[in-house]
Scaffold this motif. Sequence first.
Motif, short mmCIF file in Angstrom:
data_model
loop_
_atom_site.label_atom_id
_atom_site.label_comp_id
_atom_site.label_asym_id
_atom_site.label_seq_id
_atom_site.Cartn_x
_atom_site.Cartn_y
_atom_site.Cartn_z
N MET A 140 1.01 -1.51 0.12
CA MET A 140 0.10 -0.02 0.39
C MET A 140 1.07 1.19 0.14
N THR A 141 1.82 0.92 1.04
CA THR A 141 2.99 2.67 1.17
C THR A 141 3.85 2.81 -0.17
N HIS A 142 4.62 1.28 -0.57
CA HIS A 142 5.97 1.81 -1.58
C HIS A 142 6.88 1.75 -1.07
N ARG A 143 6.85 1.21 0.09
CA ARG A 143 7.96 1.67 1.28
C ARG A 143 7.99 0.40 1.86
N PRO A 144 9.22 -0.08 2.25
CA PRO A 144 9.27 -1.81 2.85
C PRO A 144 8.30 -1.61 4.16
N GLY A 145 7.32 -2.57 3.73
CA GLY A 145 6.44 -3.31 5.55
C GLY A 145 7.77 -3.59 6.36
N ILE A 146 7.57 -3.30 7.72
CA ILE A 146 8.28 -3.86 8.45
C ILE A 146 7.79 -4.99 9.31
N ALA A 147 8.68 -5.54 10.30
CA ALA A 147 8.05 -6.86 10.79
C ALA A 147 9.49 -7.55 12.24
N PHE A 148 9.50 -7.17 13.25
CA PHE A 148 9.95 -7.54 14.06
C PHE A 148 9.68 -9.27 14.81
N VAL A 149 10.59 -9.80 14.15
CA VAL A 149 10.55 -11.43 14.90
C VAL A 149 11.19 -12.14 15.63
N THR A 150 11.12 -13.75 16.28
CA THR A 150 12.54 -13.63 16.99
C THR A 150 12.84 -14.45 16.99
N ARG A 151 13.74 -15.72 16.83
CA ARG A 151 14.41 -16.03 15.99
C ARG A 151 14.11 -17.57 15.94
N GLY A 152 14.27 -18.84 15.40
CA GLY A 152 13.62 -19.75 15.42
C GLY A 152 12.23 -20.22 14.97
N PRO A 153 11.46 -20.64 15.76
CA PRO A 153 10.34 -20.30 15.73
C PRO A 153 9.66 -19.32 14.70
N GLY A 154 9.99 -18.35 15.86
CA GLY A 154 9.48 -16.50 15.47
C GLY A 154 9.84 -16.23 13.76
N ALA A 155 10.76 -17.15 13.55
CA ALA A 155 11.80 -16.70 12.09
C ALA A 155 10.60 -17.69 10.93
N THR A 156 10.39 -18.85 11.52
CA THR A 156 10.11 -19.49 10.78
C THR A 156 8.22 -19.12 10.25
N ASN A 157 7.67 -19.15 11.42
CA ASN A 157 6.77 -18.26 11.23
C ASN A 157 6.31 -18.03 9.65
N ALA A 158 7.56 -16.34 10.30
CA ALA A 158 7.22 -15.45 9.55
C ALA A 158 8.21 -15.77 7.79
N SER A 159 8.27 -16.52 7.84
CA SER A 159 8.90 -16.83 6.32
C SER A 159 7.79 -16.77 5.62
N ILE A 160 6.43 -17.19 6.02
CA ILE A 160 5.46 -17.76 4.81
C ILE A 160 5.59 -15.57 4.12
N GLY A 161 5.09 -14.25 5.13
CA GLY A 161 5.57 -13.66 4.52
C GLY A 161 6.12 -13.26 3.94
N VAL A 162 7.75 -13.53 3.56
CA VAL A 162 8.76 -13.15 2.98
C VAL A 162 8.83 -14.05 1.66
N HIS A 163 7.94 -14.74 0.96
CA HIS A 163 7.90 -15.54 -0.12
C HIS A 163 7.11 -14.65 -0.03
N VAL A 164 5.93 -15.05 0.24
CA VAL A 164 4.80 -13.85 -0.67
C VAL A 164 5.41 -12.47 -0.99
N ALA A 165 5.70 -11.25 -0.70
CA ALA A 165 6.74 -10.06 -0.63
C ALA A 165 7.75 -10.28 -1.90
N MET A 166 8.18 -11.93 -2.09
CA MET A 166 9.23 -12.07 -2.66
C MET A 166 8.44 -12.40 -4.42
N GLN A 167 7.80 -13.31 -4.15
CA GLN A 167 6.94 -13.06 -5.69
C GLN A 167 6.20 -12.81 -5.87
N ASP A 168 5.48 -11.74 -5.23
CA ASP A 168 4.75 -10.40 -5.04
C ASP A 168 5.69 -9.33 -5.38
#
Length: 549
Positions: free
Chosen positions: A65-93
């Motif tokens: 929506m903003t055309h600036r990077p959306g920002i997320a903070f998560v913790t290591r291990g489980p937090g990062a692997t949970n968040a990886s789905i959003g990274v995949h979407v951002a890459m393909q989109d």
Amino acid sequence: MTSSRTGGRILVDALAAQGCDRLFTVPGESFLPVLDALVEVPAIDVVVCRQEGGAAFMAEADGKMTHRPGIAFVTRGPGATNASIGVHVAMQDSTPMILFVGDVARDARDREGFQEVDFPAFFAPLAKWAARIESADRIPEYVARAYATALNGRPGPVVLALPEDMLEDRAETPDRPRVERVAQACPPSAVADALAALRQARAPVAIVGGADWDEKAGRDFANFARRAGLPVAAAFRRQDALSADCPVYAGNLGYGPNPKLVERVRAADLLLVVGARLGEATTDGYTILTPDHPGQTLIHVHPDPEELGRVYRADVAICADTRAFAGAMADASDHSIHFETGRQAHAEWRDWSTPAPNGMALDLNACWATLRETLPPDAIVCNGAGNFSAWAHRFWHYGSQPSQLAPTAGAMGYGVPAAIAAALRFPDRRVVAVAGVGDFLMNGQELATAAKTGARVLILLIDNGSYGTIRMHQERRYPTRVSATDLSNPDFAALARAYGGWAETVETTAQFAPALEAALRQPGIALLHLKTDIERIAPALTIAGLRGE
């Protein structure tokens, strides 16, 4: 002279210097200095989420929506692997996004410590750049580079790992100035080449949307296409690339497109593709337009030179900012280019997108007709993945960007988090999340985030008791042999009320309009639980019909 600051404060100040006004997080002990620093920087709105996948989806939607990077903070291990789905979407989109991941302390690395993951290695295939910040005094450098990488060329995600002890270190280091996208100018020769090819064309079609496309690009390209009579199709889930009321808008490609549009693209002698990657969904498995497209001229405009020629042979490859190209085409004074096919294609799309009764007790076609009559034209419609989305894609008339938030990566669970991000970014606009029951329960917990933030969201929860898309494929390949697709569901209206929302269950078409009217009066969460029949598996498909194939 700069003062001594903790790494956490340096990072927060660096984000503020880049114009960050909101971030999404699930807190973790691995980045406590960041959370502490945010107390002193109230200009950054901290949205606390209930699962890292939801936080990452919200950040991705905010970047769209903003055309600036959306920002997320998560913790290591489980937090990062949970968040990886959003990274995949951002890459393909092709969405600018930065995910910050709290990491183990530097002296514990490579011992398989608590929740340790090699994040640069883990995220390397999913992101444009993944790195670890080892020194507090280099944080401004890394943040500025992250913004530049996320914004430039084909936009996309960056992941930065933050060792927890590094965030506690103190350093004296200056902030970096705000990074802007470096736009690739559109050379006059590129416009001349495109116009010359169009003058020779008999039946051209444009396909638009994608990398760095925005409302101005859509408006400019629409002005050119309207003047030229050029049919314009939207790439998969890029239906807000042009406002649907543009008289040459021809509809969308992707899953379940208008067959007449598909044939128009197949028969085109020239394709002008602006911003789109021509991915698998847009091209129906690289078949509507083949990578070598014999008999067709392809003009491919994209801001990233690495995308040009990557899959598709381009007869004319133009590396340019899509906004610059659209503006240059709008300014072109050549009025000798004119086709009648644009208005014909638009008429075909209007016929295709007009709902007709389908005979079900709860007729989703009729529901979308009511939605079109009731919702404002600038409504933002968000969805994840599933056959339920086909009704929105076919029957809703999207406005100009941003009015569609939907993952081209096909990720389930996206609609509700995206709608929350949209409601926070545009509190004066109507925001609608469309979800199936399988899709909804992947991130339905974010209703707690909506309630906490006061986000005003209308949720259309379409319940056919099944993972509908998989059931559709199952019936095509193995008719009558239903396996692993039936679902047992809760009382979704009661669930929404438990989160403090308003909800109503709808089982017939007659119940829908009054329920919608009541939902639109609500100040926060409003959920309509639409109980449908699995027999109508998609707008143009039934289970009986699939079995008959």
